[in-house]
Each structure stands twice: as structure tokens, then as C-alpha cells.
Design an enzyme around this catalytic site. Structure first.
Site, PDB file in Angstrom:
ATOM      1  N   ASP A 166      -3.277  -5.749   1.325  1.00  0.00           N
ATOM      2  CA  ASP A 166      -3.220  -4.330   0.890  1.00  0.00           C
ATOM      3  C   ASP A 166      -3.429  -3.773  -0.647  1.00  0.00           C
ATOM      4  OD1 ASP A 166      -2.746  -1.140   1.401  1.00  0.00           O
ATOM      5  OD2 ASP A 166      -1.025  -1.522   0.185  1.00  0.00           O
ATOM      6  N   ASP A 169       0.030  -7.509  -3.384  1.00  0.00           N
ATOM      7  CA  ASP A 169       1.027  -8.372  -2.647  1.00  0.00           C
ATOM      8  C   ASP A 169       0.211  -9.085  -1.587  1.00  0.00           C
ATOM      9  OD1 ASP A 169       0.588  -6.234  -0.645  1.00  0.00           O
ATOM     10  OD2 ASP A 169       2.460  -5.159  -1.164  1.00  0.00           O
ATOM     11  N   TYR A 326       4.184   3.290   3.402  1.00  0.00           N
ATOM     12  CA  TYR A 326       3.038   4.114   4.032  1.00  0.00           C
ATOM     13  C   TYR A 326       3.619   5.061   4.968  1.00  0.00           C
ATOM     14  CZ  TYR A 326      -0.356   1.735   1.047  1.00  0.00           C
ATOM     15  OH  TYR A 326      -0.953   1.007   0.152  1.00  0.00           O
ATOM     16  N   GLU A 573      -1.480  -0.965 -10.234  1.00  0.00           N
ATOM     17  CA  GLU A 573      -1.758  -1.790  -8.982  1.00  0.00           C
ATOM     18  C   GLU A 573      -2.983  -1.221  -8.352  1.00  0.00           C
ATOM     19  OE1 GLU A 573       0.742  -3.575  -5.135  1.00  0.00           O
ATOM     20  OE2 GLU A 573       1.375  -1.728  -6.076  1.00  0.00           O
TER      21      GLU A 573
END
Length: 622
Positions: A166, A169, A326, A573
Site C-alpha cells: 500500500d 510498509d 482505512y 509517505e
């Protein structure tokens, strides 16, 4: 009796009535006369008497070529013309070959095209499983080849190798991953010609297929009915100070993961299943030329959407990891979004009927405002669905019984587009001009790129339907205003901002060097770092040893500030959903503006529409 006259042969001629000469004598005399005559030169008059009138030869007016007879004049002109042309051709060729050449180079690609090529590379860096030879990211390798092969995995699931990580990570969250694939497919359906012009059509289709191949593994895709599917692979729970090795506690390359990666299932997850159905349905249009694969995707999408309707519930109930990372606020917007894509993929009007059901639209938030109204994201697909259904109304005009709700969606889309314009105050902007669609909260860029894509594609819909623009109340705005909005936002992301920083890694000279990403921050030096052994790479102030080309950072704060710090994921990120929106916006803005949308491909499976006549009015009563 005698007659005197002139002998035509030159002597006197006497004819005696009583001549006693014999025939032999006469013959000899004539022969003598003949010899005498032949020995003399004849004048023209004499020759004419002897030979009679001469025949004057005329030039032929036609030329016989064997298979055809042509006029002599035309023949001579044709031959002459060909000869002259051949001479001139040879002469010009000689000049061209001897004169020095000046090659005119094709104009360089625009910034949007250059950024597009890089943004797509991010997906190569996020691949999980056994990588293809053409992956072109030297510091990545095969990883997580045991996903889905442990205990407790449903029998219908053979393996869960593949897909995409995703973010920074190694967790595979299927909810945002499916949304990213849907957005990529939408952009290909609309702008395949622009992808082709950029040389990236095969690449983006390969990216989509890598994802859809994986999604087909996450449920029994050969069945017509299912009762469970996989929502997530990997874990990131570090609550209550947990030190159990997992994808968030550890800082290690995906290639070196040796801890257990749990498989999380769900049996009532309408939002996830409908989003996965949208991903497969939209991809089936992308791959419509591969009939077998397209039908496989449609079958999987049909099974998933049926599951979403039969087993109601959110995939992220309170207390789950999904709710932490999420969280889905509802599944009603996925019903509209997924139903719309199912209609385009199958042409089955039952899906259109569902997507335009006023009750579902009401639950999805179509009829009330709020601070996040019109903000497209991995959680809220309603704005995208409304744009798609506006497209249907603009180009096919299905009429009754859909017209009323489609007209409502179209008007709401216009309102959303108005809210993006700086003349209105629906959203604040930073001093540098970045629209604050998430109202100053962290990670703003993922929302900005989605809005930029919606604005550009809606602008192209207007132009393709010969609509010069749209109204915001009493004010009229041209379609170009929407493209200008999208350009200003994407230009900000590419470096036209107060910090002069590009938030797309590898684009320009000044971009984030400490991206929050495990694989990019750990060198590929044949050393396997343990779960905690990799922390030193997380905490170092040195730049990442590997450049994750094309990754879009989370973005600046509401003051245009940015901290290029690896441990602060709110700044540095990247995510699948964010980069998918970036790719869609970039391709929409790239290249020649004259290359617009593909008006017809999205309707490939839709049969001709014959609107039903509305019911007659009730009889008049006095």
C-alpha cells in the site's frame, strides 16, 4: 491518209492508214522505241502520265499500344511529361543527397508527460510477489512468496502472492488498492490515445493487470456466489505498545520479511466488495480486446457485487485494523460507484437502475452538503460516480426513467466544479495556491490530484459534447477554467510552490530525499537486517540510498511547509491511492489538447438505448 502529231516520247508520230509492215516489224520497232525511251530522263509530267496520280502519305493520328489505342498527340505529351518528371526527380534527388541536412527534432515532451512516466514507475516499486524481468526497479526483488499459504486460509484461496504494497510498509490493503486500480482503468478508458502518445499504454495496462490478477485470488472468482473474501494481508497493529513483529513495528525490506503475515477475511463487507467489483469491471473495459480475460473479470465483478448487496455491512467495523488505517464511513457510495461501472461493463440496465435509485443516492450523501461534499477519495466515490453518470447523460441521454436523477447528479457535479474555483470560498487555499480539500489536515495531495482529474475529465466531457461551459449560479464559466484549476494544482505539486520543491520523487532537481518507505531507505547490500536491525535506516538523517522514482509524497501542511523527515509519514509517505490520482490527472493534462477523451469505448457493452415513454398524466377531474 496520215496524221501528224507529236510523239510523247520525243519524236514525230506518223500513222499511216495503209501500212504494209508486218506484226514482227512493228514489235521490233516498238522495242527499239522502248529502249530509246528508257534511255532518256523523264520529266515530271511524263512520269505522271506513265504512273498515274501518286498517293500522298498522311501521318497517323493515333498510336496503337497493343491493348489500347491513344491519340498520337496525347501519347507524345505523356511520354514527354514522364521524361521531364523523371529528369526533375533525379535532379532534385541529387541535390537533396548532396546538400547538408538539418534535422528538425520533435518538440520535447511537456512536464505532465515527463511526470507521468515517473509516476507510473512507483507502481513497479510497490509490487509484491515474484517480479517480472521487465520491472525496471533494480533495488527491488521477489518478496512475500508465502502469502496466503499458511493455516486458516479458506480452501478456495490457493495463494495470495502478488498485488501491491500500500505505502511505505508491506501491508496489502485491498480497499485502497482496488480504488487505485479503478482510477487507473478509468484514465486508460478516457485517455488511451494520450498514454499511447507518451509511450506508456502497455506499461499502465501491465500495472492494472498485475493488480486485477491478484484481486481474482482474494475470493473464489470462479463461483457465482461467495460468502467471504480477503480484505487484507499483513498487519500493522502496534497499539498498547505491542512488540510483536509485523509490517509496522519492523523496519525491513519486503524481500527480507520472515515474520508471520496474517490473512484478514470479511463476510459482510459491502463497501470492499463493491469497490473490488468496480476495479474488475472497469478493467474489463480496458482489456475488452482480450475477450477471455475481459469475461473473466466481468464474472468476478458480478460475483463480488452480488456479495456486496446480499451481505450488508462495512468492512471496517470499530476495533479492526481497517478502521485504524482505512476506515470506510459507509457503503452507499460504493453501491452507486460500483453499480455504474457494472453497467458500463455489462450493459445490464439493472445496474443502472440501482446506481440511479434516489434512496441509495440519499444514503450516499448526494442530497446534503457538508465540509467534505464533493471531495473524491478512497473513502468517498460519490463525486466520481456523479461525473460518470453525467457523462452518460451528456452522450447517450437515456431519458425516462433515469433522467430525473441523472439531471440531479449532473447539477451536483456542476456545483462541485464550482467549489473548486478560487472565486468561491468553499475551500481555503494556502498562500502558495494549494486548495485545502481536507481542510488543513495532513496528507493533502491525494485529495488534490483526484479533484484535478475530475475537473479535467469533466471539462473534456463538456468540450466533446459541444458545451462551451457551465453555470455557477448566474455566472457562466468556460470549460477551460476547469483545466486552469487542474494545471495550477498539478504545477504546485511539480514544483511551482513557495518551497520550489517537487513532491514527485525524481521529478526536477529538488524533491524529498527521505521518503517514508522501507525498501527505499535500506540499501540492497546483501545484508539481511532483522526486524529491529533496520531501525537504524529508519532513523538516520542520511538520504534514502534508493530513489523511489515517481512516488508522490503526502504533501505540505496548510502553511506550505514541509519537513523532509523519514519518520514523519504525514509529510513523506506515498500511497497507491494518491499516485493513482496523480497518474490520472497527469495523463488528462498531458500532450496535445486536441487529443480529447475517447467518447465511445466506455459504452462498448451498452446496448442501444430506447427511452421508455413516461406514464400519461392522471385523467382530469372537474
Amino acid at each position: 491518209m496520215s496524221m501528224y502529231g507529236r510523239d510523247p516520247w520525243g519524236g514525230p508520230l506518223e500513222i499511216h492508214g495503209t501500212d504494209s509492215a508486218t506484226d514482227d516489224d512493228r514489235s521490233r520497232n516498238l522495242q527499239d522505241l522502248d529502249r530509246a525511251a528508257l534511255s532518256r530522263q523523264l520529266d515530271e509530267t511524263q512520269q505522271s502520265w506513265l504512273l498515274g496520280p501518286t498517293e500522298i502519305k498522311k501521318k497517323k493520328k493515333y498510336v496503337d499500344l497493343g491493348c489500347i489505342i491513344v491519340s498520337r498527340k496525347i501519347f507524345l505529351w505523356t511520354v514527354g511529361t514522364i521524361a521531364v518528371a523523371a529528369f526533375l526527380t533525379g535532379f532534385i534527388t541529387l541535390i537533396v543527397k548532396t546538400v547538408p541536412r538539418h534535422h528538425h527534432k520533435a518538440p520535447p515532451p511537456d512536464n505532465y508527460t515527463l511526470a507521468l512516466r515517473k509516476a507510473l514507475m512507483f507502481f513497479n516499486a510497490q509490487r509484491s510477489g515474484k517480479l517480472p524481468k521487465h520491472n525496471n526497479v533494480s533495488w527491488r526483488g521477489n518478496s512475500c512468496l508465502q502469502d496466503g499459504k499458511g493455516t486458516g486460509v479458506p480452501a478456495a484461496i490457493k495463494d495470495l502472492v502478488g498485488g501491491y504494497y500500500d505505502a511505505g510498509d508491506a501491508i496489502k490493503f485491498h480497499f485502497p488498492q482496488s480504488f487505485a486500480l479503478t482510477m487507473l482503468s478509468w484514465s486508460v478508458i478516457e485517455y488511451s490515445a494520450k498514454y499511447e502518445a507518451a509511450g506508456e499504454l502497455a506499461h499502465v495496462k501491465d500495472i492494472i493487470k498485475w493488480g486485477t490478477d491478484y484481486l481474482l485470488k482474494t475470493f473464489n472468482s470462479t463461483a457465482d456466489t461467495i460468502d467471504t473474501l480477503v480484505a487484507q494481508v499483513g498487519s500493522g497493529d502496534t497499539s498498547a505498545g505491542s512488540t510483536t513483529p509485523n509490517d509496522h513495528y519492523c523496519w525491513t525490506r519486503p524481500e527480507d520479511i520472515d515474520y508471520d503475515r496474517p490473512v484478514i477475511e470479511c463476510s459482510s463487507c459491502s463497501d470492499l466488495a463493491a469497490e473490488m467489483a468496480a476495479a474488475l469491471a472497469s478493467a474489463s473495459i480496458v482489456f475488452k480486446d482480450n475477450k477471455a480475460y475481459s469475461q473473466k473479470l466481468v464474472h468476478g465483478a458480478t460475483t463480488l457485487f452480488k456479495f456486496s448487496r446480499d451481505r450488508r455491512g462495512r468492512y471496517s467495523p470499530r476495533g479492526t485494523e481497517a478502521s485504524t488505517f482505512y476506515n470506510s464511513t459507509s457503503y452507499w457510495d460504493e453501491f452507486v460507484w460500483g453499480g455504474t461501472w457494472m453497467y458500463f461493463a455489462t450493459g445490464n440496465s439493472s445496474y443502472l437502475k440501482l446506481a440511479t435509485t434516489p434512496g441509495i443516492a440519499k444514503h450516499a450523501g448526494a442530497f446534503w452538503g457538508g465540509p467534505d461534499y464533493g471531495v473524491m477519495s478512497w473513502d468517498n466515490k460519490l463525486p466520481g460516480a456523479q461525473v460518470l453518470l453525467s457523462r452518460l447523460r451528456l452522450f447517450l441521454s437515456p431519458g425516462y426513467p433515469y433522467e430525473e436523477i441523472l439531471s440531479t447528479f449532473h447539477n451536483q457535479t456542476r456545483i462541485v466544479m464550482c467549489s473548486f474555483l478560487p472565486v468561491f470560498t468553499s475551500f481555503n487555499r494556502t498562500k502558495g495556491g494549494l486548495i485545502q480539500l481536507n481542510h488543513g489536515r495532513p496528507q493533502p495531495l491525494q485529495y488534490v490530484v483526484q479533484a484535478a482529474f475530475l475537473a479535467t475529465v469533466f471539462s473534456d466531457y463538456l468540450e466533446a459534447s459541444d458545451a462551451p461551459g457551465w453555470n455557477c449560479g448566474p455566472n457562466f464559466f468556460s470549460a477551460d477554467v476547469l483545466r486552469d484549476f487542474a494545471r495550477t494544482q498539478i504545477n504546485y505539486i511539480l514544483g511551482k510552490n513557495p518551497r520550489k520543491m517537487s513532491y514527485v520523487v525524481g521529478f526536477g532537481n529538488h524533491y524529498p530525499k527521505h521518503v517514508h518507505h522501507r525498501a527505499a531507505s535500506i540499501p540492497k547490500n546483501h545484508v539481511k537486517y532483522s526486524c529491529k536491525g533496520g531501525w537504524k535506516w529508519r532513523d538516520t538523517s542520511k538520504a534514502n540510498p534508493n530513489t523511489i522514482v515517481g512516488a508522490m509524497a503526502a504533501g505540505p501542511d496548510k502553511f506550505d511547509g514541509f519537513r523532509d523527515v523519514r519518520t514523519n509519514y504525514n509529510y513523506t509517505e506515498p500511497t497507491l491511492a494518491g499516485n493513482a490520482g496523480l497518474v490520472a490527472a497527469l495523463v488528462a493534462l498531458s500532450g496535445d489538447k486536441s487529443i480529447g477523451i475517447d467518447k465511445n469505448t466506455i459504452f462498448s457493452a451498452v446496448p442501444p438505448m430506447y427511452p421508455t415513454a413516461p406514464p400519461p398524466p392522471a385523467p382530469w377531474k372537474p
